[in-house]
Design a protein around this motif. Structure first.
Motif, mmCIF file in Angstrom:
data_model
loop_
_atom_site.group_PDB
_atom_site.id
_atom_site.type_symbol
_atom_site.label_atom_id
_atom_site.label_comp_id
_atom_site.label_asym_id
_atom_site.label_seq_id
_atom_site.Cartn_x
_atom_site.Cartn_y
_atom_site.Cartn_z
ATOM 1 N N GLU A 42 0.493 -0.931 -0.046
ATOM 2 C CA GLU A 42 -0.168 -0.253 0.088
ATOM 3 C C GLU A 42 0.658 1.176 -0.259
ATOM 4 O OE1 GLU A 42 -2.474 -0.137 2.973
ATOM 5 O OE2 GLU A 42 -4.279 -1.766 2.409
ATOM 6 N N PRO A 43 0.060 2.225 -0.834
ATOM 7 C CA PRO A 43 1.720 3.307 -0.905
ATOM 8 C C PRO A 43 1.368 4.307 0.837
ATOM 9 C CG PRO A 43 -0.399 3.685 -1.927
ATOM 10 C CD PRO A 43 -1.221 2.579 -1.536
ATOM 11 N N THR A 44 2.258 5.419 0.395
ATOM 12 C CA THR A 44 1.738 5.990 1.767
ATOM 13 C C THR A 44 0.933 6.970 1.275
ATOM 14 O OG1 THR A 44 3.518 7.393 1.057
ATOM 15 C CG2 THR A 44 4.703 5.565 2.523
ATOM 16 N N ALA A 45 0.738 7.364 2.628
ATOM 17 C CA ALA A 45 -0.040 9.135 2.459
ATOM 18 C C ALA A 45 0.533 10.038 0.948
ATOM 19 C CB ALA A 45 -0.970 9.758 3.531
ATOM 20 N N SER A 46 1.845 10.233 1.576
ATOM 21 C CA SER A 46 2.489 11.057 0.834
ATOM 22 C C SER A 46 2.441 10.884 -0.741
ATOM 23 C CB SER A 46 4.140 11.611 1.224
ATOM 24 O OG SER A 46 4.459 10.143 1.278
ATOM 25 N N ASN A 47 2.989 9.719 -1.492
ATOM 26 C CA ASN A 47 3.208 9.219 -2.301
ATOM 27 C C ASN A 47 1.348 8.976 -3.118
ATOM 28 O OD1 ASN A 47 5.658 8.196 -3.167
ATOM 29 N ND2 ASN A 47 5.119 6.829 -1.199
ATOM 30 N N VAL A 48 0.500 8.232 -2.464
ATOM 31 C CA VAL A 48 -0.921 8.733 -2.826
ATOM 32 C C VAL A 48 -1.541 9.807 -3.315
ATOM 33 C CG1 VAL A 48 -3.459 9.040 -1.949
ATOM 34 C CG2 VAL A 48 -2.093 6.885 -1.358
ATOM 35 N N VAL A 49 -0.949 10.809 -2.247
ATOM 36 C CA VAL A 49 -1.008 12.061 -2.827
ATOM 37 C C VAL A 49 0.173 12.969 -4.048
ATOM 38 C CG1 VAL A 49 -0.710 15.086 -2.653
ATOM 39 C CG2 VAL A 49 -1.328 13.519 -0.426
ATOM 40 N N LYS A 50 1.005 12.043 -4.403
ATOM 41 C CA LYS A 50 1.526 12.951 -5.725
ATOM 42 C C LYS A 50 1.297 11.677 -6.606
ATOM 43 C CE LYS A 50 6.655 12.576 -2.976
ATOM 44 N NZ LYS A 50 7.798 11.785 -3.705
ATOM 45 N N LEU A 51 0.704 10.397 -6.358
ATOM 46 C CA LEU A 51 -0.401 10.373 -7.827
ATOM 47 C C LEU A 51 -1.698 10.474 -8.174
ATOM 48 C CD1 LEU A 51 0.081 6.729 -6.331
ATOM 49 C CD2 LEU A 51 0.455 7.714 -9.021
ATOM 50 N N ALA A 52 -2.133 11.158 -6.970
ATOM 51 C CA ALA A 52 -3.160 12.153 -7.329
ATOM 52 C C ALA A 52 -3.145 13.723 -8.519
ATOM 53 C CB ALA A 52 -3.952 12.363 -5.804
ATOM 54 N N ARG A 53 -1.855 14.105 -8.011
ATOM 55 C CA ARG A 53 -1.298 15.169 -9.222
ATOM 56 C C ARG A 53 -1.341 14.830 -9.790
ATOM 57 N NH1 ARG A 53 1.759 17.652 -3.528
ATOM 58 N NH2 ARG A 53 -0.587 19.003 -2.610
ATOM 59 N N TYR A 54 -0.498 13.564 -10.121
ATOM 60 C CA TYR A 54 -0.008 13.299 -11.328
ATOM 61 C C TYR A 54 -0.692 13.167 -12.191
ATOM 62 C CZ TYR A 54 3.103 10.756 -15.116
ATOM 63 O OH TYR A 54 3.433 9.724 -16.062
ATOM 64 N N PHE A 55 -2.212 12.851 -12.226
ATOM 65 C CA PHE A 55 -3.023 12.020 -12.478
ATOM 66 C C PHE A 55 -4.684 12.964 -13.241
ATOM 67 C CE2 PHE A 55 -1.155 7.648 -11.647
ATOM 68 C CZ PHE A 55 -0.490 7.187 -13.339
ATOM 69 N N SER A 56 -4.118 13.802 -11.830
ATOM 70 C CA SER A 56 -5.259 14.952 -11.907
ATOM 71 C C SER A 56 -6.826 14.529 -11.484
ATOM 72 C CB SER A 56 -5.241 15.778 -13.459
ATOM 73 O OG SER A 56 -4.184 16.756 -13.435
ATOM 74 N N VAL A 57 -6.444 13.192 -10.603
ATOM 75 C CA VAL A 57 -7.664 13.111 -9.656
ATOM 76 C C VAL A 57 -7.583 13.210 -8.808
ATOM 77 C CG1 VAL A 57 -8.302 10.850 -11.056
ATOM 78 C CG2 VAL A 57 -6.394 10.812 -9.386
ATOM 79 N N SER A 58 -8.191 12.770 -7.741
ATOM 80 C CA SER A 58 -8.623 13.136 -6.298
ATOM 81 C C SER A 58 -7.722 11.654 -5.484
ATOM 82 C CB SER A 58 -9.968 14.002 -5.906
ATOM 83 O OG SER A 58 -10.907 11.892 -5.731
ATOM 84 N N ALA A 59 -7.595 12.510 -4.257
ATOM 85 C CA ALA A 59 -7.331 11.378 -3.406
ATOM 86 C C ALA A 59 -8.228 9.734 -2.907
ATOM 87 C CB ALA A 59 -6.378 11.377 -2.009
ATOM 88 N N ASP A 60 -9.027 10.831 -3.078
ATOM 89 C CA ASP A 60 -10.551 9.715 -2.805
ATOM 90 C C ASP A 60 -10.913 9.065 -3.276
ATOM 91 O OD1 ASP A 60 -10.273 11.435 -0.456
ATOM 92 O OD2 ASP A 60 -12.777 13.000 -1.014
ATOM 93 N N TYR A 61 -10.624 9.496 -4.594
ATOM 94 C CA TYR A 61 -10.890 8.795 -5.929
ATOM 95 C C TYR A 61 -10.388 8.062 -6.518
ATOM 96 C CZ TYR A 61 -10.782 6.400 -10.595
ATOM 97 O OH TYR A 61 -11.511 5.797 -11.366
ATOM 98 N N LEU A 62 -9.034 8.355 -6.042
ATOM 99 C CA LEU A 62 -7.819 6.584 -5.598
ATOM 100 C C LEU A 62 -7.721 5.467 -4.789
ATOM 101 C CD1 LEU A 62 -4.202 8.843 -6.604
ATOM 102 C CD2 LEU A 62 -5.587 6.707 -8.329
ATOM 103 N N LEU A 63 -8.992 6.355 -3.810
ATOM 104 C CA LEU A 63 -8.562 5.567 -2.877
ATOM 105 C C LEU A 63 -9.870 4.619 -2.076
ATOM 106 C CD1 LEU A 63 -7.014 7.533 0.205
ATOM 107 C CD2 LEU A 63 -5.988 5.422 -0.916
ATOM 108 N N GLY A 64 -10.889 4.807 -3.684
ATOM 109 C CA GLY A 64 -11.927 4.393 -3.338
ATOM 110 C C GLY A 64 -13.137 4.960 -2.790
ATOM 111 N N LEU A 65 -12.810 6.399 -2.223
ATOM 112 C CA LEU A 65 -14.130 7.097 -1.451
ATOM 113 C C LEU A 65 -14.592 7.548 -2.289
ATOM 114 C CD1 LEU A 65 -11.220 8.002 1.451
ATOM 115 C CD2 LEU A 65 -12.787 5.900 1.054
ATOM 116 N N SER A 66 -14.452 8.072 -3.594
ATOM 117 C CA SER A 66 -15.132 8.538 -5.261
ATOM 118 C C SER A 66 -15.108 7.715 -5.583
ATOM 119 C CB SER A 66 -15.333 10.182 -4.494
ATOM 120 O OG SER A 66 -14.600 10.381 -5.309
ATOM 121 N N ASP A 67 -16.301 8.130 -6.551
ATOM 122 C CA ASP A 67 -16.182 7.749 -7.578
ATOM 123 C C ASP A 67 -16.076 8.845 -9.118
ATOM 124 O OD1 ASP A 67 -16.812 5.571 -7.751
ATOM 125 O OD2 ASP A 67 -19.073 5.788 -7.178
#
Length: 67
Positions: A42-67
């Motif tokens: 599982e990614p660290t919180a900081s890596n979730v943020v980096k991925l969200a920014r890179y893909f221009s999506v929300s961290a909530d989307y990546l984590l399955g908390l939103s669609d």
């Protein structure tokens, strides 16, 4: 976090990116991205943020908390 691995893989493939490209862009190893996509790690919180920014999506989307 199966949803995370599925969404990461989907986003990467939709954009025609390699795991290596994503890894370099966010400053992690290729193995780490592979582990995330195969749900072995599982990614660290900081890596979730980096991925969200890179893909221009929300961290909530990546984590399955939103669609």
């Amino acid at each position: 976090m199966k949803i995370f691995s599925e969404r990461l893989c989907k986003l990467r493939k939709e954009r025609g990116l390699s795991q290596s490209t994503v890894a370099k862009a966010i400053g992690v190893s290729l193995g780490i991205v592979c582990y995330w996509e195969t749900n072995k790690s599982e990614p660290t919180a900081s890596n979730v943020v980096k991925l969200a920014r890179y893909f221009s999506v929300s961290a909530d989307y990546l984590l399955g908390l939103s669609d």
